[in-house]
Write an enzyme that holds these catalytic residues in place. Structure first.
Site, PDB file in Angstrom:
ATOM      1  N   ASP A 221      -5.052   3.359  -4.880  1.00  0.00           N
ATOM      2  CA  ASP A 221      -5.261   3.943  -3.640  1.00  0.00           C
ATOM      3  C   ASP A 221      -6.314   4.967  -3.638  1.00  0.00           C
ATOM      4  O   ASP A 221      -6.467   5.546  -4.323  1.00  0.00           O
ATOM      5  CB  ASP A 221      -3.933   4.629  -3.021  1.00  0.00           C
TER       6      ASP A 221
ATOM      7  N   TYR B  22       9.520  12.552 -13.467  1.00  0.00           N
ATOM      8  CA  TYR B  22      10.989  11.879 -13.522  1.00  0.00           C
ATOM      9  C   TYR B  22      11.299  11.382 -11.711  1.00  0.00           C
ATOM     10  O   TYR B  22      11.646  10.448 -11.711  1.00  0.00           O
ATOM     11  CB  TYR B  22      12.065  12.551 -14.076  1.00  0.00           C
TER      12      TYR B  22
ATOM     13  N   HIS C 213       0.773  -1.163  -0.181  1.00  0.00           N
ATOM     14  CA  HIS C 213      -0.181  -0.019  -0.045  1.00  0.00           C
ATOM     15  C   HIS C 213       0.888   1.371  -0.110  1.00  0.00           C
ATOM     16  O   HIS C 213       1.738   1.505   0.845  1.00  0.00           O
ATOM     17  CB  HIS C 213      -0.873  -0.061   1.422  1.00  0.00           C
TER      18      HIS C 213
END
Length: 148
Positions: A68, A115, A22
């Site tokens: 999530d 990035y 998670h």
């Protein structure tokens, strides 16, 4: 081949998806993304590949991977440089796959911030997507216990 698992998900990808916990991030990137060098900085430390279009890869991954629901940035796309509000067709296609699993609207992330997020991710999957800005991040959610 296994029943119930999309055949484009190879053993290395399945291992990574299962190992993630998670809050871990998964990056699904196009062919132009510096996937190999970025992947070396991730938790997994090596590049994963699925040579298919981004939306097809996202669909397969999200058939097994919960997004999530506790954070606002659980689904993200790399913004077009200089045009942060532009939504390209590849982004629309991926959003449709996210929406199909009741996922959130993807937020935009500036290129160099994306990035950085990718380097902090658990893993990077490089796809066969050749359209520009086919780069996405998904934060892993939880699977609730069976009721009973």
């Amino acid at each position: 081949m296994l029943k119930g698992i999309p055949p484009i998900l190879n053993a290395d990808v399945l291992y990574a998806l299962r190992a993630m916990g998670h809050g871990d991030d998964l990056i699904i990137a196009d062919t132009n993304f510096p996937s190999d060098s970025v992947a070396r900085d991730t938790t997994l430390g090596e590049l994963l590949r699925i040579d298919a279009p981004a939306a097809e890869v996202v669909q397969a991954v999200l058939s097994l991977y919960p997004i999530d629901t506790f954070v606002d940035d659980a689904a993200a796309r790399m913004e077009v440089v200089g045009e942060p509000d532009t939504i390209l067709p590849v982004m629309e296609e991926v959003q449709a796959e996210v929406s199909a699993v009741d996922g959130p609207t993807m937020i935009g992330v500036e290129r160099f911030d994306f990035y950085d997020r990718a380097r902090d991710a658990y893993a990077v999957i490089q796809t066969g997507e050749r359209r520009f800005y086919g780069c996405f991040a998904f934060r892993k959610g939880v699977i609730p216990p069976d009721e009973g």
